[in-house]
Design an enzyme around this catalytic site. Structure first.
Site, mmCIF file in Angstrom:
data_model
loop_
_atom_site.group_PDB
_atom_site.id
_atom_site.type_symbol
_atom_site.label_atom_id
_atom_site.label_comp_id
_atom_site.label_asym_id
_atom_site.label_seq_id
_atom_site.Cartn_x
_atom_site.Cartn_y
_atom_site.Cartn_z
ATOM 1 N N ARG A 52 -33.555 10.521 -51.346
ATOM 2 C CA ARG A 52 -32.233 10.047 -50.920
ATOM 3 C C ARG A 52 -31.111 10.782 -51.656
ATOM 4 O O ARG A 52 -29.991 10.896 -51.167
ATOM 5 C CB ARG A 52 -32.127 8.519 -51.091
ATOM 6 C CG ARG A 52 -30.771 7.953 -50.659
ATOM 7 C CD ARG A 52 -30.824 6.500 -50.168
ATOM 8 N NE ARG A 52 -31.630 5.626 -50.980
ATOM 9 C CZ ARG A 52 -31.277 5.154 -52.166
ATOM 10 N NH1 ARG A 52 -30.113 5.456 -52.677
ATOM 11 N NH2 ARG A 52 -32.098 4.362 -52.841
ATOM 12 N N TYR A 104 -12.347 13.584 -30.820
ATOM 13 C CA TYR A 104 -13.652 12.975 -30.654
ATOM 14 C C TYR A 104 -13.489 11.449 -30.775
ATOM 15 O O TYR A 104 -12.999 10.959 -31.782
ATOM 16 C CB TYR A 104 -14.649 13.501 -31.687
ATOM 17 C CG TYR A 104 -15.995 12.862 -31.515
ATOM 18 C CD1 TYR A 104 -16.779 13.179 -30.409
ATOM 19 C CD2 TYR A 104 -16.456 11.907 -32.399
ATOM 20 C CE1 TYR A 104 -17.994 12.560 -30.201
ATOM 21 C CE2 TYR A 104 -17.681 11.285 -32.203
ATOM 22 C CZ TYR A 104 -18.442 11.618 -31.101
ATOM 23 O OH TYR A 104 -19.638 11.000 -30.890
ATOM 24 N N ASP A 177 -12.423 19.043 -38.205
ATOM 25 C CA ASP A 177 -13.635 18.940 -37.390
ATOM 26 C C ASP A 177 -13.734 20.233 -36.585
ATOM 27 O O ASP A 177 -12.999 20.431 -35.617
ATOM 28 C CB ASP A 177 -13.549 17.703 -36.477
ATOM 29 C CG ASP A 177 -14.811 17.524 -35.625
ATOM 30 O OD1 ASP A 177 -15.554 18.507 -35.445
ATOM 31 O OD2 ASP A 177 -15.023 16.401 -35.117
ATOM 32 N N LYS A 202 -24.709 19.723 -32.687
ATOM 33 C CA LYS A 202 -24.185 20.561 -31.608
ATOM 34 C C LYS A 202 -24.563 22.023 -31.851
ATOM 35 O O LYS A 202 -25.738 22.333 -31.908
ATOM 36 C CB LYS A 202 -22.669 20.331 -31.497
ATOM 37 C CG LYS A 202 -22.266 18.836 -31.563
ATOM 38 C CD LYS A 202 -22.725 18.016 -30.381
ATOM 39 C CE LYS A 202 -22.546 16.514 -30.539
ATOM 40 N NZ LYS A 202 -21.216 16.042 -30.911
#
Ligand SMILES: *Cc1c(COP(=O)(O)O)cnc(C)c1O
Length: 381
Positions: A52, A104, A177, A202
């Protein structure tokens, strides 16, 4: 040769350093172990010893992306939204956030949620009008300016250098972004941004088979330490197998992105002025409002993302999507296969996106097959 001397295409193709020192394997190994043993002095062998907190497959993928974005450090997350929500956690209680009104929708919805809870104050500005970003800033109160470029789903292009200057003058940081740039056309950190974000789901992965997000920072600072620590505490790092898949996809990002861009340019030119199309939104077209900035800010192609404003309304745009035979009617973007989506159906009636907008994510197929598919689908609308 140092990595600084290598061109980004080479860094990507070699996944920074593909050959495994221990074994000579040309493809990076996957470290699936969730825990790492201590040595004879009870010291950890690695900088982290629990998955983690980090692991070698994660670090290699992060280092490759940081090199492509020319940042000092990258952090990978279990999704793009995990990265964005954790970055927003670092905004101080009550501080001000500035972002575009069209972007977005997941990010916008989350910011509005934080505003509703009184966690942040929020100003959404219209990026198509000059000076509104600057007007939205509150000196000493604005903590984060968040922009997206090109902007989903209108593909407007925001001037990163100007946004960084304005944000810094107000004492805020600039986060970008840059999902639609694929880390190929634009390096926001070099233009003054403080943090760059990609939904690695993406273009960076490019094969529609991984969910991942990444943040890259220009400098290691207190906020970055906070992001890193929150990723561990909130349990949001990308899992090793997904890191491997992402790294594999990343190795071909330049050839994929260039092919997507060439196809998109051909399609945009073909449908510009088409009798069934009101407007083609693509930054590569001289008629697009963001074209001049795109020419300055994007090297090597304008990407594979575009939208068609279909003549007619909601039903006509939705019908176009159902009639496509090659282009797949599905959400997401940046994969090798072309996708089409009627955004209003997905975002719902409160969305500012036009009813007649069909978003296209152009892939690496033959452009003529995609043009023929859109022609036959438009003929029935
Ligand atoms: C997909 C996307 C996101 C969200 O990323 P996920 O990986 O789906 O969580 C954020 N910004 C943009 C521009 C996107 O396209």
């Amino acid at each position: 040769m140092s990595n600084e001397a290598l061109r980004p295409e080479t860094i990507a193709a070699h996944a920074l350093r593909a050959v495994d020192e221990a074994t000579g394997a040309v493809v990076p190994p996957i470290y699936l172990s969730s825990t790492y043993a201590r040595d004879e002095n009870y010291q950890p062998k690695l900088k982290e010893n629990y998955v983690r907190n980090g692991n070698p497959t994660l670090w290699q993928t992060e280092e490759a992306i940081a090199a492509l974005e020319q940042g000092t450090s990258a952090l990978l997350f279990a999704s793009g939204m995990a990265a964005i929500t954790i970055l927003l956690e670092t905004v101080p209680q009550g501080a001000h956030v500035v972002a575009p009104d069209v972007m977005y929708y997941g990010t916008r919805d989350w910011m509005k949620r934080l505003e509703g809870l009184g966690r942040i104050t929020l100003t959404l500005f219209d990026p198509r009008k000059d000076g509104l970003l600057e007007a939205a800033l509150q000196k000493g109160k604005t903590d984060l300016v968040w922009i997206e470029t090109p902007l989903n789903p209108t593909w407007d292009v925001i001037d990163i250098e100007a946004a960084a200057k304005a944000a810094h003058a107000a004492g805020a940081i600039l986060g970008v972004d840059a999902t639609a740039t694929g880390a190929v056309t634009t390096q926001p950190l070099k233009l003054g941004a403080d943090i760059v974000f990609h939904s690695a789901t993406k273009y960076l992965n490019g094969h529609s088979d991984v969910l991942a997000g990444v943040l890259v920072t220009r400098e290691e600072n207190l906020r970055w330490a906070d992001v890193r620590s929150l990723r561990t505490k909130m349990g949001a790092p990308l899992a090793p197998l997904d890191c491997f898949l992402l790294l594999r996809g990343l190795r071909t990002v330049f050839v994929r992105y260039r092919q997507c861009s060439a196809n998109a340019m051909a399609i945009a030119k073909h449908f510009d002025g088409h009798p069934k199309v009101e407007r083609v939104l693509y930054p590569g077209l001289a008629s697009h409002p963001g074209h001049d900035i795109a020419v300055r800010q994007m090297r090597d192609g304008f990407g594979g993302m575009m939208s068609l404003l279909v003549k007619g309304g909601f039903n006509d745009a939705q019908k176009l999507c159902t009639r496509l035979k090659v282009i797949v009617p599905a959400t997401s973007l940046g994969g090798v296969e072309s996708l089409a989506e009627h955004r209003k159906t997905v975002e719902g009636p409160t969305s500012p996106v036009p009813d007649n907008l069909v978003r296209l994510s152009i892939g690496i197929e033959h452009a003529d097959d995609l043009i023929a598919d859109l022609e036959q689908a438009l003929a029935g609308v």
